[in-house]
Design a protein around this motif. Structure first.
Motif, short mmCIF file in Angstrom:
data_model
loop_
_atom_site.label_atom_id
_atom_site.label_comp_id
_atom_site.label_asym_id
_atom_site.label_seq_id
_atom_site.Cartn_x
_atom_site.Cartn_y
_atom_site.Cartn_z
N ARG A 2 0.87 -1.17 0.00
CA ARG A 2 0.00 0.00 0.00
C ARG A 2 0.91 1.22 0.00
NH1 ARG A 2 -2.82 -3.71 -0.79
NH2 ARG A 2 -4.78 -4.29 0.20
N ALA A 3 0.51 2.26 -0.74
CA ALA A 3 1.33 3.47 -0.81
C ALA A 3 0.46 4.69 -0.99
CB ALA A 3 2.34 3.37 -1.96
N TYR B 280 4.86 4.14 2.30
CA TYR B 280 4.39 2.84 1.84
C TYR B 280 4.71 1.77 2.87
CZ TYR B 280 9.11 1.40 0.26
OH TYR B 280 10.43 1.05 0.19
N LEU C 246 -2.30 5.73 4.92
CA LEU C 246 -1.61 4.45 4.76
C LEU C 246 -2.18 3.41 5.72
CD1 LEU C 246 0.70 3.08 3.20
CD2 LEU C 246 2.25 3.87 5.00
#
Length: 193
Positions: free
Chosen positions: A60-61, A76, A131
């Motif tokens: 995930r970023a 991230y 995030l």
């Protein structure tokens, strides 16, 4: 990031896919180098690691972009698994109960950086919140250089988000600095103001 925040700061927060990070890798490395104060030869050594992270499970970023598209910050992470360097270093330093508690279903916050001229506008907090809202896992861990908690922006941010000590004074191979490993449970609840 709210529309009001975007107008006030002239920046917008966007989610990134693995290809977005790969396409903007030069910009990511520039922000990383500025934020961490790393020399160019060290950045080149880490470039390949960062590029490979985008393909890890649970990646995930987020990125903070200026209105003209320049990268002001990014963050991230991904799911932490055995065989990953950071995971193995920290896992082996913990006692069995802590290993089970923290690593059974862990999202690792790998990088979270804001260019120094853009710091002080809550960009790091917005990136971290976004995030962690996107993160898979029931816990999250990160490491940060040891610092004076009263004066360090990073430390104040992590404490405000409810991160607590998991391991202090830890030294990763190849880095002379002491680090703290901090963790919290997921899902994210809003940080205290």
């Amino acid at each position: 990031m709210s529309k009001d925040s975007e107008e006030r700061t002239g920046m917008r927060l966007v989610p990134w896919q693995p290809d977005d990070l790969a396409r903007r890798l030069d910009d990511v490395m520039a922000v990383y180098g500025e934020a961490m104060g790393y020399r160019s030869e060290l950045l080149e050594a880490r470039r390949g690691y960062i590029a490979s992270h985008a393909r890890r499970p649970g990646f995930r970023a987020v990125a903070t972009l200026t209105n003209d598209g320049h990268l002001a910050g990014f963050g991230y992470g991904y799911l932490s698994h055995p065989g990953q360097w950071w995971h193995d270093q920290v896992y082996n330093a913990l006692d069995p109960a802590a290993r089970t508690a923290w690593f059974a279903d862990c999202f690792e916050v790998v990088e979270l950086h804001v260019r120094p001229p853009a710091q002080g506008h809550s960009l790091g907090a917005r990136q971290l919140a976004a995030l962690l809202r996107m993160a898979n896992g029931s816990t999250t861990l990160l490491s940060t250089p040891e610092a004076d908690e009263a004066t360090s922006r990073a430390w104040r941010l992590y404490r405000r988000f409810g991160f607590r000590d998991v391991l202090r004074g830890f030294r990763f191979p190849g880095d002379e600095r002491a680090f703290a490993v901090l963790g919290r449970e997921l899902p994210l609840t809003p940080p205290a103001s």
